[in-house]
Design a protein around this motif. Structure first.
Motif, PDB file in Angstrom:
ATOM      1  N   UNK A 121       0.807  -1.215   0.000  1.00 61.57           N
ATOM      2  CA  UNK A 121       0.000   0.000   0.000  1.00 61.57           C
ATOM      3  C   UNK A 121       0.839   1.264   0.000  1.00 61.57           C
ATOM      4  N   UNK A 122       1.934   1.245   0.749  1.00 59.99           N
ATOM      5  CA  UNK A 122       2.826   2.416   0.809  1.00 59.99           C
ATOM      6  C   UNK A 122       3.444   2.695  -0.557  1.00 59.99           C
ATOM      7  N   UNK A 123       3.972   1.664  -1.207  1.00 61.03           N
ATOM      8  CA  UNK A 123       4.559   1.852  -2.535  1.00 61.03           C
ATOM      9  C   UNK A 123       3.501   2.224  -3.568  1.00 61.03           C
ATOM     10  N   UNK A 124       2.304   1.695  -3.392  1.00 61.91           N
ATOM     11  CA  UNK A 124       1.227   2.009  -4.323  1.00 61.91           C
ATOM     12  C   UNK A 124       0.899   3.509  -4.298  1.00 61.91           C
ATOM     13  N   UNK A 125       0.880   4.101  -3.122  1.00 61.03           N
ATOM     14  CA  UNK A 125       0.606   5.537  -3.014  1.00 61.03           C
ATOM     15  C   UNK A 125       1.715   6.347  -3.681  1.00 61.03           C
ATOM     16  N   UNK A 176       1.113   6.185  -7.312  1.00 63.76           N
ATOM     17  CA  UNK A 176      -0.032   7.027  -7.679  1.00 63.76           C
ATOM     18  C   UNK A 176       0.377   8.489  -7.818  1.00 63.76           C
ATOM     19  N   UNK A 177       1.236   8.954  -6.925  1.00 64.12           N
ATOM     20  CA  UNK A 177       1.678  10.347  -7.018  1.00 64.12           C
ATOM     21  C   UNK A 177       2.437  10.583  -8.324  1.00 64.12           C
ATOM     22  N   UNK A 178       3.210   9.594  -8.762  1.00 62.15           N
ATOM     23  CA  UNK A 178       3.907   9.733 -10.036  1.00 62.15           C
ATOM     24  C   UNK A 178       2.963   9.680 -11.221  1.00 62.15           C
ATOM     25  N   UNK A 179       1.980   8.802 -11.151  1.00 62.40           N
ATOM     26  CA  UNK A 179       1.013   8.694 -12.247  1.00 62.40           C
ATOM     27  C   UNK A 179       0.205   9.977 -12.418  1.00 62.40           C
ATOM     28  N   UNK A 180      -0.117  10.621 -11.315  1.00 65.37           N
ATOM     29  CA  UNK A 180      -0.918  11.833 -11.389  1.00 65.37           C
ATOM     30  C   UNK A 180      -0.134  13.015 -11.945  1.00 65.37           C
ATOM     31  N   UNK A 181       1.204  12.898 -11.956  1.00 69.58           N
ATOM     32  CA  UNK A 181       2.025  13.985 -12.509  1.00 69.58           C
ATOM     33  C   UNK A 181       2.227  13.861 -14.018  1.00 69.58           C
TER      34      UNK A 181
END
Length: 285
Positions: free
Chosen positions: A164-168, A171-176
């Motif tokens: 879950x930690x790595x997934x977040x 996600x931050x990279x995908x949103x950029x």
């Protein structure tokens, strides 16, 4: 103007000063002292050169711990990074329920380690839930935590807690990543696979380096689970470097412990520098 520029130059260092001071006092200086002690005898205080390093490298327990730690790291980190990226991609598509899923995957981080270990013992003990289920199929009960299967239990524990930690972070990279890149690729006829390998992965290279390093460092924290499961001397398959250091600390083998700690720190630093150099070459292409 010069005074104003000087203040702007010094401002970041002033904010960093308390952290740098604490890190120097409680991390850097003790580590340098450990490096110094690795060249001396703990009993006599005499300079022995590389004798402590030779003793450590010929120690059977050290070789066992290094082998298990390497096996654990080489198996867990690629699986963790790939699994977290897959979940992040799926979560990126589920925009409406993203918050619920994100909270669900982050829940293991909030559970105390002792509770996690108790859960694994209930599941994998000789009289636990897994053996109770397998007994209906005629399988004899096995104490999973005292066999080679203990290594797999430890791997599952690490993946379950850190995914879950790595997934977040993914996600931050995908949103950029700009949606315009995907729209332009679709207009040019690129399919989903091509968009992933030509747009998503190249744009995520900085996050890949950060996540890989954090996953590597977090892999050393799995000692808590292994210690609570098997104690000071668990099954050979989960005897890690942290067990070795703990046992040497208990027996006051300070010289061997300092030499081994220096070798491990040097290996981790070289690995991180190698990863950074590899990522730098990829980004420059």
């Amino acid at each position: 103007m010069k005074r104003h520029r000087r203040r702007r130059t010094l401002a970041p260092y002033l904010f960093l000063a308390p952290s740098l001071l604490c890190v120097s006092l409680f991390v850097l200086l003790p580590f340098l002292d450990a490096v110094r002690r690795s060249f001396y005898s703990a009993m006599s205080g005499q300079f022995v050169g590389l004798q402590n390093y030779r003793t450590v490298l010929h120690n059977a327990a050290f070789r066992l711990a290094v082998g298990n730690t390497l096996r654990f790291t080489l198996l867990c980190i690629p699986v963790l990074v790939a699994l977290a990226l897959l979940l992040a991609l799926l979560l990126q598509a589920a925009k409406d329920e993203r918050g619920v899923y994100k909270t669900t995957f982050l829940a293991p981080l909030a559970i105390p380690v002792a509770s996690i270990v108790l859960l694994w013992k209930v599941a994998f003990h000789q009289n636990g839930m897994l053996n109770s289920l397998l007994s209906h199929f005629g399988v004899q009960p096995v104490d999973w935590l005292q066999t080679d299967w203990a290594f797999l239990v430890l791997v599952l524990s690490y993946l379950w807690k850190n995914t879950g930690y790595d997934m977040v972070l993914w996600l931050s990279g995908l949103q950029n990543i700009s949606p315009a890149l995907y729209e332009a690729a679709q207009v040019d006829g690129a399919n989903a696979r091509q968009r992933f390998f030509k747009i998503t992965l190249p744009c995520l290279l900085p996050e890949l380096f950060t996540i890989s390093v954090l996953s590597l460092l977090n892999s050393f924290k799995v000692f808590r689970e292994a210690y609570l499961i098997g104690g000071d001397y668990p099954h050979d398959s989960i005897y890690l470097l942290q067990h070795l250091f703990s046992n040497w600390f208990t027996s006051l083998d300070v010289d061997k412990m300092c030499a081994a700690a220096t070798l491990v720190a040097l290996a981790v630093l070289l690995l991180i520098f190698a990863m950074q150099a590899a990522w730098g070459r990829k980004e420059n292409r």
